[in-house]
Scaffold this motif. Sequence first.
Motif, PDB file in Angstrom:
ATOM      1  N   GLU A  19      15.016   4.024   8.623  1.00  0.00           N
ATOM      2  CA  GLU A  19      15.819   2.895   8.119  1.00  0.00           C
ATOM      3  C   GLU A  19      15.365   2.397   6.752  1.00  0.00           C
ATOM      4  OE1 GLU A  19      15.834   0.046  11.267  1.00  0.00           O
ATOM      5  OE2 GLU A  19      17.062   1.335  12.549  1.00  0.00           O
ATOM      6  N   GLY A  20      14.223   2.874   6.282  1.00  0.00           N
ATOM      7  CA  GLY A  20      13.732   2.422   4.976  1.00  0.00           C
ATOM      8  C   GLY A  20      14.296   3.264   3.833  1.00  0.00           C
ATOM      9  N   ARG A  21      13.600   3.218   2.700  1.00  0.00           N
ATOM     10  CA  ARG A  21      14.076   3.945   1.514  1.00  0.00           C
ATOM     11  C   ARG A  21      13.378   5.305   1.431  1.00  0.00           C
ATOM     12  NH1 ARG A  21      14.519   1.014  -4.353  1.00  0.00           N
ATOM     13  NH2 ARG A  21      15.313   2.736  -5.590  1.00  0.00           N
ATOM     14  N   LEU A  22      14.178   6.343   1.270  1.00  0.00           N
ATOM     15  CA  LEU A  22      13.642   7.701   1.164  1.00  0.00           C
ATOM     16  C   LEU A  22      13.913   8.217  -0.248  1.00  0.00           C
ATOM     17  CD1 LEU A  22      12.526  10.381   2.325  1.00  0.00           C
ATOM     18  CD2 LEU A  22      14.812  10.851   3.225  1.00  0.00           C
ATOM     19  N   VAL A  23      12.848   8.447  -0.988  1.00  0.00           N
ATOM     20  CA  VAL A  23      12.975   8.971  -2.358  1.00  0.00           C
ATOM     21  C   VAL A  23      12.338  10.356  -2.383  1.00  0.00           C
ATOM     22  CG1 VAL A  23      12.356   8.612  -4.788  1.00  0.00           C
ATOM     23  CG2 VAL A  23      12.815   6.632  -3.320  1.00  0.00           C
ATOM     24  N   PHE A  24      13.122  11.365  -2.736  1.00  0.00           N
ATOM     25  CA  PHE A  24      12.547  12.705  -2.832  1.00  0.00           C
ATOM     26  C   PHE A  24      11.762  12.823  -4.134  1.00  0.00           C
ATOM     27  CE2 PHE A  24      16.002  13.351   0.182  1.00  0.00           C
ATOM     28  CZ  PHE A  24      15.331  14.063   1.174  1.00  0.00           C
ATOM     29  N   ARG A  25      10.780  13.739  -4.119  1.00  0.00           N
ATOM     30  CA  ARG A  25       9.997  13.984  -5.330  1.00  0.00           C
ATOM     31  C   ARG A  25       9.939  15.479  -5.603  1.00  0.00           C
ATOM     32  NH1 ARG A  25       4.892   9.646  -5.557  1.00  0.00           N
ATOM     33  NH2 ARG A  25       5.968   8.305  -7.061  1.00  0.00           N
ATOM     34  N   ILE A  32       2.566  -6.506   5.096  1.00  0.00           N
ATOM     35  CA  ILE A  32       2.184  -5.759   3.890  1.00  0.00           C
ATOM     36  C   ILE A  32       3.188  -4.617   3.718  1.00  0.00           C
ATOM     37  CG2 ILE A  32       0.425  -4.178   2.947  1.00  0.00           C
ATOM     38  CD1 ILE A  32      -1.693  -5.912   4.392  1.00  0.00           C
ATOM     39  N   HIS A  33       3.752  -4.491   2.531  1.00  0.00           N
ATOM     40  CA  HIS A  33       4.736  -3.434   2.290  1.00  0.00           C
ATOM     41  C   HIS A  33       4.052  -2.073   2.395  1.00  0.00           C
ATOM     42  CE1 HIS A  33       7.514  -0.788   0.153  1.00  0.00           C
ATOM     43  NE2 HIS A  33       8.452  -1.670   0.436  1.00  0.00           N
ATOM     44  N   THR A  34       4.679  -1.144   3.150  1.00  0.00           N
ATOM     45  CA  THR A  34       4.037   0.148   3.414  1.00  0.00           C
ATOM     46  C   THR A  34       4.876   1.307   2.875  1.00  0.00           C
ATOM     47  OG1 THR A  34       5.136   0.181   5.559  1.00  0.00           O
ATOM     48  CG2 THR A  34       2.847  -0.588   5.531  1.00  0.00           C
ATOM     49  N   ALA A  35       4.196   2.237   2.220  1.00  0.00           N
ATOM     50  CA  ALA A  35       4.872   3.450   1.725  1.00  0.00           C
ATOM     51  C   ALA A  35       3.940   4.631   1.944  1.00  0.00           C
ATOM     52  CB  ALA A  35       5.198   3.303   0.238  1.00  0.00           C
ATOM     53  N   ILE A  53       0.842  -1.204   0.000  1.00  0.00           N
ATOM     54  CA  ILE A  53       0.000   0.000   0.000  1.00  0.00           C
ATOM     55  C   ILE A  53       0.875   1.252   0.000  1.00  0.00           C
ATOM     56  CG2 ILE A  53      -1.968  -1.044   1.175  1.00  0.00           C
ATOM     57  CD1 ILE A  53      -0.917   0.581   3.729  1.00  0.00           C
ATOM     58  N   THR A  54       0.364   2.304  -0.632  1.00  0.00           N
ATOM     59  CA  THR A  54       0.990   3.622  -0.538  1.00  0.00           C
ATOM     60  C   THR A  54      -0.092   4.607  -0.105  1.00  0.00           C
ATOM     61  OG1 THR A  54       2.568   3.083  -2.288  1.00  0.00           O
ATOM     62  CG2 THR A  54       2.253   5.419  -1.787  1.00  0.00           C
ATOM     63  N   LEU A  91       6.922   2.077   8.529  1.00  0.00           N
ATOM     64  CA  LEU A  91       7.052   2.425   7.107  1.00  0.00           C
ATOM     65  C   LEU A  91       8.302   1.811   6.499  1.00  0.00           C
ATOM     66  CD1 LEU A  91       6.012   6.171   7.013  1.00  0.00           C
ATOM     67  CD2 LEU A  91       5.179   4.396   5.456  1.00  0.00           C
ATOM     68  N   GLU A  92       8.177   1.411   5.211  1.00  0.00           N
ATOM     69  CA  GLU A  92       9.343   0.887   4.495  1.00  0.00           C
ATOM     70  C   GLU A  92       9.860   1.867   3.449  1.00  0.00           C
ATOM     71  OE1 GLU A  92       8.721  -3.684   4.026  1.00  0.00           O
ATOM     72  OE2 GLU A  92       6.892  -2.717   4.734  1.00  0.00           O
ATOM     73  N   TRP A  93       8.953   2.633   2.854  1.00  0.00           N
ATOM     74  CA  TRP A  93       9.366   3.649   1.864  1.00  0.00           C
ATOM     75  C   TRP A  93       8.680   4.968   2.166  1.00  0.00           C
ATOM     76  CZ3 TRP A  93      10.406   2.652  -3.916  1.00  0.00           C
ATOM     77  CH2 TRP A  93      11.208   1.522  -4.076  1.00  0.00           C
ATOM     78  N   ILE A  94       9.408   6.048   1.870  1.00  0.00           N
ATOM     79  CA  ILE A  94       8.797   7.384   1.956  1.00  0.00           C
ATOM     80  C   ILE A  94       9.113   8.152   0.664  1.00  0.00           C
ATOM     81  CG2 ILE A  94       8.797   9.618   3.162  1.00  0.00           C
ATOM     82  CD1 ILE A  94       9.525   8.121   5.724  1.00  0.00           C
ATOM     83  N   PHE A  95       8.088   8.689   0.048  1.00  0.00           N
ATOM     84  CA  PHE A  95       8.271   9.653  -1.045  1.00  0.00           C
ATOM     85  C   PHE A  95       8.073  11.036  -0.427  1.00  0.00           C
ATOM     86  CE2 PHE A  95       6.844   5.832  -3.251  1.00  0.00           C
ATOM     87  CZ  PHE A  95       7.815   5.728  -4.231  1.00  0.00           C
TER      88      PHE A  95
END
Length: 315
Positions: free
Chosen positions: A225-231, A165-168, A139-140, A187-191
């Motif tokens: 600790e997860g993945r941080l992707v800037f937008r 469940i993978h969380t973003a 889910i995102t 959380l696993e990913w953050i945009f």
Amino acid sequence: MDQSELTGGYIFDIQGFSVHDGPGCRTLIFLKGCPLRCIWCSNPEGIKPFPEPLYKESKCLFDLFCIEACPYQAITVHGGKGDQKLEFDRKKCSECRTYDCVKACLTGALAKGGNYMTLDELYARIVHDRQYWGDQGGITLTGGEPFAQPEFTGALLQKCFKAFIHTAVETCGNIPWKDIQPSLQWLEWIFYDLKHMDDALHKQLTGVSNKLVLENARLIAAGFEGRLVFRLPLVPGMNDSEENIKATAGFILSTGKNELNILPVHHLGREKYLLAGYTYRLPGFEMIPREKLIEVQNLFTQLGVKCYLGSETPF
Ligand code: SF4
Ligand code: SF4
């Protein structure tokens, strides 16, 4: 009653089969409420914290059932036969909890923009999609701004994370740190949106200073600790200058991260402005040409930032 049945929040859309907002195939959950007023916003129906009436004039018969039904006299009719217009007092609607106008409308000209869902209801909907995600999906949470409903967002992320469940999340970052920090563990990913590095221009484009946005970005980059992707939502003539690109790259690298996803701003939300009673603020705007996007991408790459264009991402 289980505690999760008591926790709920306001959602304005759920979309399955997204392949651009995190790894694999995902379910996007759009939460109501946003502290920003970006002039290019493509989800204006997500700005207010509560549901609101969305009015489609082309479907309206002007039978005025909605006016009779509204307990707050929030609708007025203007003009004569063949030239009628309905006007909504959006201030009254923002405090309304009955939406009687929507119930009274038989043509579908009125719809309720957003709904309250309990955590259990939303979780059941999410689990229903699980069979379509494959190995990597999940889910995102987006919006609006997910952290504008911090308790609900936190509870939802926790429940999903614990169920593997993978969380973003996609966030504008302009939220008190106390409302973001507790959710990070689930959380696993953050945009994370960066809209302009110049504070005055950031205010002009979004209605708020960028100070809290940058401060929170540094805190997340340091401890998450997860993945941080800037937008970067790229708007021609507004935030695509070389100066802003260099400042954005400098900021990203200073946090110790190096991934950026550029989102070329589009017109797809224009129709929704009319439905929600807002004025569209980019009427003469032209989409950024592909050559210019490549130019911006190349500049970010030269500066040491891994830059993905739109949906051309490695995830
Ligand atoms: S949303 Fe509520 S206040 Fe607004 S027009 Fe409908 S019934 Fe009236
Ligand atoms: S009830 Fe529906 S169709 Fe009738 S006037 Fe109101 S919005 Fe139009």
